[in-house]
Design a protein around this motif. Structure first.
Motif, PDB file in Angstrom:
ATOM      1  N   SER A   1      -1.294  -7.907 -17.233  1.00 48.00           N
ATOM      2  CA  SER A   1      -2.259  -7.816 -16.135  1.00 48.00           C
ATOM      3  C   SER A   1      -3.583  -8.340 -16.644  1.00 48.00           C
ATOM      4  CB  SER A   1      -2.402  -6.365 -15.673  1.00 48.00           C
ATOM      5  OG  SER A   1      -2.905  -5.608 -16.735  1.00 48.00           O
ATOM      6  N   GLY A   2      -4.407  -8.706 -15.747  1.00 50.73           N
ATOM      7  CA  GLY A   2      -5.715  -9.200 -16.141  1.00 50.73           C
ATOM      8  C   GLY A   2      -5.670 -10.702 -16.341  1.00 50.73           C
ATOM      9  N   PRO A   3      -6.861 -11.303 -16.287  1.00 50.40           N
ATOM     10  CA  PRO A   3      -6.953 -12.757 -16.339  1.00 50.40           C
ATOM     11  C   PRO A   3      -6.598 -13.309 -17.717  1.00 50.40           C
ATOM     12  CG  PRO A   3      -9.117 -11.738 -16.302  1.00 50.40           C
ATOM     13  CD  PRO A   3      -8.137 -10.647 -16.161  1.00 50.40           C
ATOM     14  N   VAL A   4      -6.142 -14.514 -17.734  1.00 55.71           N
ATOM     15  CA  VAL A   4      -5.835 -15.204 -18.988  1.00 55.71           C
ATOM     16  C   VAL A   4      -6.508 -16.566 -18.950  1.00 55.71           C
ATOM     17  CG1 VAL A   4      -3.606 -14.083 -19.319  1.00 55.71           C
ATOM     18  CG2 VAL A   4      -3.746 -16.192 -17.989  1.00 55.71           C
ATOM     19  N   ILE A   5      -6.706 -17.135 -20.133  1.00 54.88           N
ATOM     20  CA  ILE A   5      -7.251 -18.489 -20.202  1.00 54.88           C
ATOM     21  C   ILE A   5      -6.150 -19.402 -20.746  1.00 54.88           C
ATOM     22  CG2 ILE A   5      -9.048 -19.949 -21.166  1.00 54.88           C
ATOM     23  CD1 ILE A   5     -10.763 -17.480 -21.460  1.00 54.88           C
ATOM     24  N   VAL A   6      -5.948 -20.463 -20.040  1.00 53.98           N
ATOM     25  CA  VAL A   6      -4.890 -21.416 -20.449  1.00 53.98           C
ATOM     26  C   VAL A   6      -5.561 -22.692 -20.951  1.00 53.98           C
ATOM     27  CG1 VAL A   6      -2.857 -22.716 -19.700  1.00 53.98           C
ATOM     28  CG2 VAL A   6      -3.378 -20.496 -18.673  1.00 53.98           C
ATOM     29  N   TYR A   7      -5.239 -23.062 -22.195  1.00 55.18           N
ATOM     30  CA  TYR A   7      -5.712 -24.333 -22.750  1.00 55.18           C
ATOM     31  C   TYR A   7      -4.524 -25.262 -22.762  1.00 55.18           C
ATOM     32  CZ  TYR A   7      -9.510 -21.376 -24.263  1.00 55.18           C
ATOM     33  OH  TYR A   7     -10.532 -20.507 -24.285  1.00 55.18           O
ATOM     34  N   PHE A   8      -4.716 -26.474 -22.252  1.00 56.40           N
ATOM     35  CA  PHE A   8      -3.551 -27.374 -22.208  1.00 56.40           C
ATOM     36  C   PHE A   8      -3.954 -28.792 -22.607  1.00 56.40           C
ATOM     37  CE2 PHE A   8      -5.015 -29.200 -18.253  1.00 56.40           C
ATOM     38  CZ  PHE A   8      -5.679 -28.143 -17.640  1.00 56.40           C
ATOM     39  N   ALA A   9      -2.950 -29.539 -23.133  1.00 52.96           N
ATOM     40  CA  ALA A   9      -3.170 -30.939 -23.544  1.00 52.96           C
ATOM     41  C   ALA A   9      -1.809 -31.667 -23.558  1.00 52.96           C
ATOM     42  CB  ALA A   9      -3.810 -30.968 -24.923  1.00 52.96           C
ATOM     43  N   PRO A  10      -1.834 -32.955 -23.330  1.00 55.48           N
ATOM     44  CA  PRO A  10      -0.571 -33.711 -23.261  1.00 55.48           C
ATOM     45  C   PRO A  10      -0.100 -34.203 -24.628  1.00 55.48           C
ATOM     46  CG  PRO A  10      -2.382 -35.126 -22.668  1.00 55.48           C
ATOM     47  CD  PRO A  10      -2.985 -33.824 -23.022  1.00 55.48           C
ATOM     48  N   VAL A  11       1.228 -34.401 -24.762  1.00 61.07           N
ATOM     49  CA  VAL A  11       1.784 -35.103 -25.917  1.00 61.07           C
ATOM     50  C   VAL A  11       2.267 -36.441 -25.354  1.00 61.07           C
ATOM     51  CG1 VAL A  11       3.470 -35.014 -27.783  1.00 61.07           C
ATOM     52  CG2 VAL A  11       2.543 -32.905 -26.819  1.00 61.07           C
ATOM     53  N   GLY A  12       1.458 -37.470 -25.604  1.00 59.09           N
ATOM     54  CA  GLY A  12       1.664 -38.745 -24.899  1.00 59.09           C
ATOM     55  C   GLY A  12       3.046 -39.365 -25.087  1.00 59.09           C
ATOM     56  N   ARG A  13       3.496 -39.408 -26.339  1.00 56.57           N
ATOM     57  CA  ARG A  13       4.708 -40.140 -26.652  1.00 56.57           C
ATOM     58  C   ARG A  13       5.906 -39.688 -25.844  1.00 56.57           C
ATOM     59  NH1 ARG A  13       6.270 -43.324 -31.103  1.00 56.57           N
ATOM     60  NH2 ARG A  13       4.255 -42.996 -32.068  1.00 56.57           N
ATOM     61  N   VAL A  14       5.972 -38.379 -25.632  1.00 57.95           N
ATOM     62  CA  VAL A  14       7.150 -37.853 -24.948  1.00 57.95           C
ATOM     63  C   VAL A  14       6.836 -37.320 -23.569  1.00 57.95           C
ATOM     64  CG1 VAL A  14       8.591 -37.392 -26.945  1.00 57.95           C
ATOM     65  CG2 VAL A  14       6.796 -35.759 -26.279  1.00 57.95           C
ATOM     66  N   GLN A  15       5.565 -37.441 -23.201  1.00 62.85           N
ATOM     67  CA  GLN A  15       5.139 -36.961 -21.883  1.00 62.85           C
ATOM     68  C   GLN A  15       5.443 -35.486 -21.678  1.00 62.85           C
ATOM     69  OE1 GLN A  15       6.936 -40.113 -19.435  1.00 62.85           O
ATOM     70  NE2 GLN A  15       4.841 -40.672 -18.881  1.00 62.85           N
ATOM     71  N   TRP A  16       4.971 -34.737 -22.677  1.00 60.08           N
ATOM     72  CA  TRP A  16       5.015 -33.279 -22.540  1.00 60.08           C
ATOM     73  C   TRP A  16       3.595 -32.769 -22.351  1.00 60.08           C
ATOM     74  CZ3 TRP A  16       8.085 -32.171 -27.650  1.00 60.08           C
ATOM     75  CH2 TRP A  16       9.409 -32.654 -27.527  1.00 60.08           C
ATOM     76  N   SER A  17       3.526 -31.569 -21.934  1.00 60.10           N
ATOM     77  CA  SER A  17       2.193 -30.920 -21.910  1.00 60.10           C
ATOM     78  C   SER A  17       2.322 -29.579 -22.614  1.00 60.10           C
ATOM     79  CB  SER A  17       1.725 -30.709 -20.470  1.00 60.10           C
ATOM     80  OG  SER A  17       0.440 -30.162 -20.474  1.00 60.10           O
ATOM     81  N   VAL A  18       1.497 -29.450 -23.666  1.00 60.65           N
ATOM     82  CA  VAL A  18       1.536 -28.159 -24.385  1.00 60.65           C
ATOM     83  C   VAL A  18       0.389 -27.268 -23.901  1.00 60.65           C
ATOM     84  CG1 VAL A  18       2.604 -29.190 -26.391  1.00 60.65           C
ATOM     85  CG2 VAL A  18       0.119 -29.025 -26.257  1.00 60.65           C
ATOM     86  N   SER A  19       0.632 -26.008 -24.003  1.00 65.39           N
ATOM     87  CA  SER A  19      -0.456 -25.091 -23.588  1.00 65.39           C
ATOM     88  C   SER A  19      -0.457 -23.821 -24.426  1.00 65.39           C
ATOM     89  CB  SER A  19      -0.283 -24.719 -22.112  1.00 65.39           C
ATOM     90  OG  SER A  19       0.810 -23.887 -21.941  1.00 65.39           O
ATOM     91  N   PHE A  20      -1.696 -23.343 -24.623  1.00 63.28           N
ATOM     92  CA  PHE A  20      -1.868 -21.997 -25.219  1.00 63.28           C
ATOM     93  C   PHE A  20      -2.404 -21.090 -24.135  1.00 63.28           C
ATOM     94  CE2 PHE A  20      -2.757 -24.388 -29.276  1.00 63.28           C
ATOM     95  CZ  PHE A  20      -1.574 -24.039 -29.892  1.00 63.28           C
ATOM     96  N   THR A  21      -1.844 -19.914 -24.093  1.00 65.88           N
ATOM     97  CA  THR A  21      -2.370 -18.931 -23.140  1.00 65.88           C
ATOM     98  C   THR A  21      -2.920 -17.739 -23.924  1.00 65.88           C
ATOM     99  OG1 THR A  21      -0.692 -19.594 -21.593  1.00 65.88           O
ATOM    100  CG2 THR A  21      -1.820 -17.506 -21.159  1.00 65.88           C
ATOM    101  N   ILE A  22      -4.126 -17.471 -23.628  1.00 69.12           N
ATOM    102  CA  ILE A  22      -4.761 -16.342 -24.340  1.00 69.12           C
ATOM    103  C   ILE A  22      -5.346 -15.376 -23.298  1.00 69.12           C
ATOM    104  CG2 ILE A  22      -6.510 -15.671 -26.011  1.00 69.12           C
ATOM    105  CD1 ILE A  22      -6.487 -18.615 -26.943  1.00 69.12           C
ATOM    106  N   PRO A  23      -4.958 -14.152 -23.359  1.00 70.33           N
ATOM    107  CA  PRO A  23      -5.538 -13.195 -22.392  1.00 70.33           C
ATOM    108  C   PRO A  23      -7.036 -13.036 -22.666  1.00 70.33           C
ATOM    109  CG  PRO A  23      -4.202 -12.037 -24.008  1.00 70.33           C
ATOM    110  CD  PRO A  23      -4.026 -13.481 -24.289  1.00 70.33           C
ATOM    111  N   GLU A  24      -7.738 -13.088 -21.565  1.00 69.12           N
ATOM    112  CA  GLU A  24      -9.206 -12.961 -21.711  1.00 69.12           C
ATOM    113  C   GLU A  24      -9.583 -11.676 -22.450  1.00 69.12           C
ATOM    114  OE1 GLU A  24     -11.581 -12.821 -18.088  1.00 69.12           O
ATOM    115  OE2 GLU A  24     -12.594 -14.620 -18.801  1.00 69.12           O
TER     116      GLU A  24
END
Lengths: 808, 100
Positions: free
Chosen positions: A302-325
């Motif tokens: 419960s409660g808000p989280v902050i999501v940081y995301f960035a692409p991996v170009g070569r394979v067209q993935w997107s990675v993300s970290f989620t950290i609860p606020e």
């Protein structure tokens, strides 16, 4: 005791309370500001950290993928050597897998019927034993196992189409391990550029998850990787991996905002977003097991989280970290809470210390207050508390000590002064009674006389006053005076006593008022060092004749209340004691029944509450009224005047002595029943004629022998005196003697034309002296006084007139 | 007025008769002169027949006393009537003389 009451009664409590309140407010604001700052810094730092971690992870992934790509591409370069043979191709595969730890399986997918003896699809594969280290070989092609070629997204088809190396979409291992996998495939060409096989290297994507986990900025961060086909490659919930569409997932879990996030991720953007719900929740890894319980507590779910995301170009993935606020701000929050705790503790301690210190510091004040209460009860010797500090309280104590000392002195002084004053007052009372006793105070003073009525009174403003009145009769003359000494109190009283003594002494042998005044003035001026002066009015009333001689030394002019009321016509001269002065005298005849009203300025200047003065006008009116009513004998007139003054001042304090003296001349003319006269020359040999004359008179009045002898003696002495002194030796003159008697008294009047000579002015002889000390002369007048009731001298019309009287 | 000096029992006796007033005083003073020489004798002033005395007479009496006292002679007064004695009392002369 309630706080509000304590606040009012205790400085310590009040000060502590105020200090506590102020510092609480300041510290609270400080904590809020600091907390805000720390949060900002922490959030920025977390973002930086997340970004860095993400770059690390992406780079690692790309590196690993690249190394696989390179290995596979390299292998494809020399594939012709091995791949043309159905057996030697294994060498290529083994070599590839041995040299690249990331590759979990390598497969060669041959074109249909490439090796005719091997059937339609030949697919030799070399793979690592799952969970073991052995490299195993297998052949997965064949009529029943040709999935690699049939599915639209299969490596074979895509690679054939693209004609270059290609990363396929991630997929779940078809084998029992169900691992998420991804495959890099490279086409192998015949010299004619037709593709005869595809070299595929399978990579277990669990290392992606591992890389992500290794690079995640915080142990509690959640990682996820989304592939371009909208599948999770990596997700905390393993059931989601390659199992659900991310949009579906987002729609179910988080709504519009989550969908928007996924869109951004699939557009290969880089960024961060705050979400109310965690899209990437779930726990699949064992290494989270410990943290699970811990983080669930903090509300991972419960409660808000902050999501940081960035692409991996070569394979067209997107990675993300989620950290609860809440986790990000855990530090700042902890810091804030700790700080609050520290603040609270500090405040508490400060308050306690402050209270204790102030209370202790102010304790001497309380002791001082107790001492002061004792002091106020009159205990001037009460010990003050000892205060060693030389601070404000020390100064206060010193001031109190000084006050105590001077108060004690003052009270002692006051007591002494009071005692002194009391004794002085009693002395003043004695002085006052002495002073009053000097004034004639028995009225009527001459009850035996029918020719005189006198009434006087003196009301001093202070215990002893400076007013004076006096009167006495000498030789049928009434000497009277009234006066006022400048100033009041004891000095005035002393001068008054002296004035009275001088009046008595001088008038005892001087019957002219102006000369009495002159002599008094001389004495008073001589000794007048204190510059006191006296106004005095002196009158000498010749009782047989009613002739009044008077002289005024600056005193208020008396009123004559007779046929009418009028102020006496006298020169005012100057007061006694000022300077040498020639005093003038006035003479008038006082008709019988006339009252002379003498007063001091205490009457005319009596003040009412508004400082109005009684004034001569009112006094005159009162006298007129008294005359009109017929009540103007001294007693009645004075009482009337007194009453009028009292009414006028109406209770105001008496400002000056109030002195009045009334003298009424009441002589009545009586019928003369005997009248004889004789004239003698100034020769003592005519004395026998005188004796015969006196004997004749005495016989006519039926005097006995003894009384006749007294008359003889008195007349002889008086006449011889006149002969001796009025006519100096060798001069001739007559002496006329007249005897007159009414039914009350006998009167001899001896008249001569000689030089002025007042035998009454002679001092009395001393009859107690011894024979040796007795002077030969001076007996004559003494004998006259002894024999007669009165002797009276007047100088009238250039003649000496001596009158002797004897009651019948 | 008549004044007689006699010697009786060693005393000088002055006998006064009549009025001793101012008019008579000069003569009386002359008559009393023998009393100046009174050493060894007491003086008796016999006032039995004296009717009257004025201050001039008193002065004479005082003169006799002032003269006699330094010589050790006593001056006595005898036979004085009440009125005269009253005069002596009044003037304090009663304390100066001795009365018989």
């Amino acid at each position: 005791m309630s706080l509000s009451k304590r606040l009012n009664t205790s400085v310590a409590v009040r000060t502590t309370f105020i200090a506590l309140l102020t510092s609480s407010l300041i510290l609270l604001l400080l904590a809020l500001w600091q907390s805000h700052q720390v949060r900002k810094v922490v959030v920025e730092e977390v973002q930086r950290q997340a970004s860095r971690s993400m770059d690390n992870a992406i780079n690692t992934i790309i590196d690993r993928l690249s190394s696989v790509e390179t290995a596979v591409e390299t292998a494809s370069g020399y594939a012709d050597v091995f791949a043309k043979d159905e057996k030697s191709c294994y060498q290529l595969l083994e070599r590839l897998i041995n040299h690249n730890a990331d590759i979990s399986a390598v497969t060669l997918l041959y074109r249909d019927q490439y090796f005719p003896n091997q059937g339609s699809y030949y697919a030799p594969t070399v793979y690592r034993e799952f969970g073991g280290k052995n490299i195993l070989t297998d052949e997965i092609g064949g009529p029943d196992y040709d999935f690699c070629y049939l599915e639209t997204d299969s490596n074979w088809i895509y690679t054939n189409k693209l004609r270059h190396g290609y990363w396929c979409l991630p997929y779940l291992d078809s084998m029992s391990t169900k691992r998420p996998m991804v495959t890099y495939s490279v086409p192998l060409y015949e010299p004619d550029s037709t593709i005869y096989a595809v070299l595929c290297a399978d990579i277990d994507l669990n290392w992606v998850k591992k890389i992500m986990d290794d690079s995640k900025p915080y142990p509690y961060s959640r990682v996820s990787v989304v592939s371009r086909d909208q599948q999770f490659i990596c997700h905390p919930d393993s059931s989601c991996i390659l199992g659900v569409n991310v949009f579906e997932h987002a729609r179910k879990k988080g709504g519009q905002k989550s969908i928007e996030l996924i869109r951004r991720m699939l557009r290969w953007e880089r960024g961060s977003d705050t979400m109310d719900t965690n899209l990437f929740e779930g726990m699949d890894a064992d290494d989270f097991a410990d943290e699970l319980s811990e983080y669930n507590k903090d509300g991972w779910n419960s409660g808000p989280v902050i999501v940081y995301f960035a692409p991996v170009g070569r394979v067209q993935w997107s990675v993300s970290f989620t950290i609860p606020e809440s986790k990000i701000l855990e530090g700042p929050n902890d810091l804030r809470n700790n700080m609050l705790m520290i603040f609270l503790f500090t405040l508490l301690m400060t308050s306690i210390v402050l209270y204790v210190v102030i209370h202790r510091e102010l304790r001497p004040l309380k002791d001082l207050a107790d001492s002061t209460h004792e002091l106020a009860k009159g205990r001037f010797d009460v010990p003050l508390p000892i205060i060693r500090h030389n601070d404000e309280i020390g100064h206060l104590r010193q001031a109190f000590s000084d006050m105590q000392t001077s108060l004690s002195h003052y009270v002692d002084e006051l007591q002494a002064t009071t005692a002194q004053k009391a004794s002085m007052e009693s002395e003043l009372n004695v002085a006052s009674s002495i002073q009053m006793s000097m004034l004639p105070k028995i009225f009527p003073p001459y009850p035996e006389r029918d020719d005189l009525e006198i009434y006087g009174q003196l009301t001093p403003a202070k215990a002893v006053g400076g007013d004076i009145y006096d009167f006495y009769i000498r030789d049928e003359k009434l000497f009277f005076c009234i006066g006022d000494v400048s100033g009041k109190g004891v000095p005035a009283a002393l001068v008054m006593v002296m004035t009275r003594a001088l009046f008595r002494t001088i008038s005892a042998h001087e019957a002219s008022p102006e000369r009495v005044l002159a002599q008094m003035n001389e004495t008073l001026s001589e000794q007048n060092e204190s510059n006191m002066f006296v106004t005095l009015f002196i009158g000498v009333l010749d009782l047989p004749t009613g002739r009044l001689r008077c002289s005024n030394a600056g005193h208020d002019v008396p009123l004559i209340v007779g046929e009418q009321v009028a102020f006496m016509q006298v020169d005012s001269n100057i007061p006694l004691g000022v300077m040498e002065w020639k005093y003038t005298a006035q003479e008038m005849n006082v008709k019988p029944q006339t009252t002379i009203f003498l007063y001091t300025d205490g009457v005319t200047e009596a003040e009412d509450a508004s400082h109005g003065q009684f004034g001569e006008q009112r006094m005159h009116e009162v006298a007129c009224q008294a005359l009109a009513d017929g009540h103007y004998n001294p007693d009645a007139l004075l009482k009337r005047m007194q009453e009028a003054v009292h009414q006028f001042v109406d209770g105001a304090e008496q400002s000056d002595d109030l002195t009045m003296l009334g003298i009424q001349y009441t002589k009545e003319q009586r019928a003369v029943c005997l009248q004889r006269e004789i004239t003698l020359t100034n020769d003592v040999q005519t004395i026998p004629q005188l004796a015969a004359f006196v004997d004749e008179v005495c016989e006519a009045l039926n005097f006995d022998m003894s009384k006749s002898m007294q008359m003889n003696l008195a007349l002889e002495e008086a006449v011889v005196n006149v002969m001796s002194y009025a006519y100096p030796a060798g001069t001739q003159g007559d002496i006329h003697i007249e005897a007159q008697a009414n039914d009350v008294r006998l009167k001899f009047t001896i008249t001569d034309n000689g030089v002025p000579f007042d035998p009454t002015a002679k001092e009395d002889i001393d009859t107690t002296l011894s024979a040796e000390e007795r002077p030969i002369g001076g007996l004559g007048i003494f004998l006259v006084r002894e024999m007669m009731d009165s002797i009276n001298y007047e100088r009238v019309n250039g003649q000496n007139v001596l009158t002797l009287r004897k009651r019948l | 007025m008549k004044t007689t000096i006699q010697e009786q029992d060693g005393n000088l006796v002055a006998i006064f008769e009549g009025r001793l007033d101012t008019a008579a005083a000069p003569q009386c003073e002359q008559d009393l002169k023998p009393l100046n020489d009174c050493a060894g004798h007491d003086i008796v002033l016999d006032c039995t027949a004296l009717d009257y005395i004025s201050s001039s007479g008193l002065r004479l009496f005082l003169g006799v006393l002032k003269n006699a006292k330094p010589k050790g002679s006593h001056v006595f007064i005898t036979g004085m009537n009440a009125d005269l004695r009253n005069v002596f009392t009044m003037t304090g002369f009663i304390n100066l003389f001795e009365f018989k």
